[in-house]
Scaffold this active site. Structure first.
Site, PDB file in Angstrom:
ATOM      1  N   TRP A   1       0.824  -1.201  -0.032  1.00  0.00           N
ATOM      2  CA  TRP A   1      -0.097   0.157   0.020  1.00  0.00           C
ATOM      3  C   TRP A   1       0.716   1.220   0.092  1.00  0.00           C
ATOM      4  CZ3 TRP A   1      -4.104   1.340   4.397  1.00  0.00           C
ATOM      5  CH2 TRP A   1      -3.088   1.531   5.739  1.00  0.00           C
TER       6      TRP A   1
ATOM      7  N   ASP B   1      -0.973  -1.937  11.694  1.00  0.00           N
ATOM      8  CA  ASP B   1      -0.314  -3.184  12.617  1.00  0.00           C
ATOM      9  C   ASP B   1      -0.975  -3.571  14.040  1.00  0.00           C
ATOM     10  OD1 ASP B   1       0.830  -3.136  10.230  1.00  0.00           O
ATOM     11  OD2 ASP B   1       2.755  -3.036  11.145  1.00  0.00           O
TER      12      ASP B   1
ATOM     13  N   ARG C   1       6.497   2.467  18.869  1.00  0.00           N
ATOM     14  CA  ARG C   1       6.601   1.519  17.891  1.00  0.00           C
ATOM     15  C   ARG C   1       5.584   0.372  18.630  1.00  0.00           C
ATOM     16  NH1 ARG C   1       7.826   3.861  13.604  1.00  0.00           N
ATOM     17  NH2 ARG C   1       8.242   1.815  12.596  1.00  0.00           N
TER      18      ARG C   1
ATOM     19  N   TRP D   1       0.109   3.102  15.477  1.00  0.00           N
ATOM     20  CA  TRP D   1      -1.299   2.982  15.191  1.00  0.00           C
ATOM     21  C   TRP D   1      -2.398   3.116  16.148  1.00  0.00           C
ATOM     22  CZ3 TRP D   1      -1.836   4.002   9.940  1.00  0.00           C
ATOM     23  CH2 TRP D   1      -0.694   3.480   9.325  1.00  0.00           C
TER      24      TRP D   1
ATOM     25  N   GLU E   1       6.499   9.976   9.604  1.00  0.00           N
ATOM     26  CA  GLU E   1       5.747   8.809   9.535  1.00  0.00           C
ATOM     27  C   GLU E   1       4.253   9.103  10.077  1.00  0.00           C
ATOM     28  OE1 GLU E   1       7.657   5.456  11.240  1.00  0.00           O
ATOM     29  OE2 GLU E   1       6.284   3.901  10.216  1.00  0.00           O
TER      30      GLU E   1
HETATM   31  C1  9WN Z   1       5.232  -4.524   8.472  1.00  0.00           C
HETATM   32  C2  9WN Z   1       5.902   0.154   5.394  1.00  0.00           C
HETATM   33  C3  9WN Z   1       4.883  -0.291   6.380  1.00  0.00           C
HETATM   34  C4  9WN Z   1       3.445  -0.024   6.363  1.00  0.00           C
HETATM   35  C5  9WN Z   1       2.615  -0.507   7.327  1.00  0.00           C
HETATM   36  C6  9WN Z   1       3.269  -0.194   9.004  1.00  0.00           C
HETATM   37  C7  9WN Z   1       4.610  -0.643   9.022  1.00  0.00           C
HETATM   38  C8  9WN Z   1       5.695  -2.945   8.655  1.00  0.00           C
HETATM   39  C9  9WN Z   1       6.378  -3.032   9.932  1.00  0.00           C
HETATM   40  O1  9WN Z   1       5.378  -0.252   7.720  1.00  0.00           O
HETATM   41  O2  9WN Z   1       4.553  -2.131   8.919  1.00  0.00           O
HETATM   42  O3  9WN Z   1       4.450  -4.425   7.471  1.00  0.00           O
HETATM   43  O4  9WN Z   1       7.566  -3.401  10.026  1.00  0.00           O
HETATM   44  O5  9WN Z   1       6.146  -2.458  11.131  1.00  0.00           O
HETATM   45  O6  9WN Z   1       2.207  -0.805   9.911  1.00  0.00           O
HETATM   46  O7  9WN Z   1       1.432   0.039   7.439  1.00  0.00           O
HETATM   47  O8  9WN Z   1       3.083  -0.312   5.151  1.00  0.00           O
HETATM   48  O9  9WN Z   1       5.773   1.696   5.569  1.00  0.00           O
END
Ligand code: 9WN
Length: 436
Positions: free
Chosen positions: A34, A166, A210, A364, A407
């Site tokens: 995405w 996540d 995180r 999130w 971010e």
């Molecule tokens: C796991 C890349 C991605 C986003 C997700 C975000 C985070 C990854 C992580 O980073 O997820 O897919 O390592 O935490 O939650 O929405 O696509 O930016």
């Protein structure tokens, strides 16, 4: 060129890896599904051909089943969940020449393809859409064939990483009792430090911003269980208790289905009628996720059908689907504007401030993100809330303009959080700026 445009373009340039863009060079050194879609939506204003390449490059990772993986992996990047973790080759459907993850992410891709095509010269747009359409169709087909086992229209997710948000409270609630032996042993042996060393994100960003180690390990466990099933979704859905009908994912899918229908129309193709019937089912099924008592949409456990009543921004995304009634939309807008819920000074928090799950700086679980704001802005526009949409658009641009392309941001005071120079923040700020 104004400062914001300059800043955003510089971020996208620095994170460009030729045919795709990494979300953040240090934290996320691969191609995410995405992310690339949001990036293409912004890039189309600078270089529509490069934006088309961003979308096309995603399909290097497409599986024969039609599945689009949430990460298409590069070699030797140091990201803890890399090729050795996913072992995509356990599935005969995985591509042979590139390693990928074994799960998907919100299906923004048809939306992005349509938007990119709008910026290409007509002849090129036609070629681009003609070439990408069968692949998009295969992806949407896979979602309905492999992830809607009851033929009800609601897509079932097997891992929180698939919803994109996540550590979102409803998912963390779902896996709260998940405690496989290896994780408890890990905790007993105090191996937390070992995992912390493997994680790059907590080296660059304070750990309290995180996902926690335990939560991340639980998601790794779900991924491992899915891998043990050779990434066969039907097997995993029938054996795992941790399957969710995710409100955000299905809302985005509805918007993407509409884009796919328009793309088909543009290139004089017909969507198979059984598939377009499934599209209408999803639109109707959203209503099953409406809760009259709290006037909100929620995700639901697939097996128990228990509603996951932890309110989040995903519950507002039916606005983005455009498939709910005006009456429901009115109620969501009231919740969105309520100062005790989503109506903060630096909106839109990913979890309402009144929720006991709200955490101001944690990933999130509270902060404002530009991708969810972008979907809320379009959702409001769908229903004619022009002023409210303009307000959130403006506030999002101010957040980025004043603080940089972070971010995410505190919804209470706008403080920049997470990684700096984050690609989708840059890209969507550009799109918010250029489409007013
Ligand atoms: C796991 C890349 C991605 C986003 C997700 C975000 C985070 C990854 C992580 O980073 O997820 O897919 O390592 O935490 O939650 O929405 O696509 O930016």
């Amino acid at each position: 060129m104004d400062k914001l445009t300059q800043k955003a373009e510089a971020v996208l340039k620095a994170n460009d890896r030729g045919s795709y863009t990494v979300p953040s060079p240090k934290l996320y050194p691969h191609q995410w599904l995405w992310d690339s879609c949001f990036i293409a939506i912004g890039l189309r204003h600078i270089d529509p051909r490069r934006a088309a390449t961003e979308i096309e490059s995603l399909f290097r990772g497409q599986w024969q089943s039609g599945m689009l993986p949430h990460i298409t992996l590069r070699e030797d990047s140091g990201y803890w969940a890399g090729a050795g973790f996913w072992q995509s080759s356990v599935s005969p459907a995985a591509p042979k020449d590139v390693a990928t993850s074994g799960i998907t992410q919100p299906p923004v891709v048809a939306i992005a393809a349509e938007k990119v095509a709008q910026k290409l010269p007509e002849a090129e747009a036609h070629v681009f859409l003609k070439q990408i359409y069968p692949k998009l169709l295969a992806y949407h087909n896979w979602l309905y064939r492999d992830r809607d086992p009851d033929n009800r229209g609601l897509i079932v997710l097997v891992n929180a990483w698939e919803c994109g948000f996540d550590n979102t409270p409803p998912w963390m609630h779902t896996i709260r009792f998940l405690s496989p032996l290896w994780i408890s042993t890990f905790i007993k042996m105090r191996l937390n430090g070992v995992f912390t060393k493997r994680r790059r994100d907590t080296k660059t960003v304070p750990a309290e911003q995180r996902i926690s180690n335990i939560e991340a390990l639980k998601l790794a466990h779900l991924a491992y269980m899915h891998r043990k099933n050779d990434y066969d979704s039907r097997k995993t859905i029938s054996t795992s208790r941790y399957c969710v009908e995710d409100i955000g994912f299905s809302s985005i899918l509805i918007a993407a289905n509409k884009s796919l229908l328009r793309i088909a129309n543009h290139i004089s193709e017909d969507i198979p009628s059984d598939l377009s019937y499934r599209f209408t089912q999803t639109e109707k099924a959203l209503e099953e996720l409406w809760d009259e008592e709290t006037q909100m949409y929620y995700s639901r456990n697939f097996h128990t059908k228990r509603v996951l009543k932890q309110p989040t921004i995903s519950g507002l995304l039916p606005l983005f689907s455009g498939a709910i009634s005006k009456e429901r939309a009115d109620k969501l807008v009231r919740t969105l504007s309520d100062a005790r819920q989503f109506g903060t000074d630096f909106p839109v928090p990913t979890v309402p401030t009144s929720s006991r799950y709200f955490k101001e700086i944690c990933y999130w679980q509270g902060p404002s993100w530009i991708n969810s704001n972008w979907m809320v802005v379009h959702g409001l526009e769908n229903y004619g809330y022009k002023e409210k949409a303009a307000d959130i658009r403006q506030k999002s641009l101010e957040l980025v303009g004043k603080n940089g392309c972070n971010e995410y941001f505190s919804a209470l005071n706008g403080k920049p959080l997470g990684a700096s120079n984050f690609s989708w923040t840059a890209a969507l700020a550009l799109d918010l700026l250029k489409t007013t």
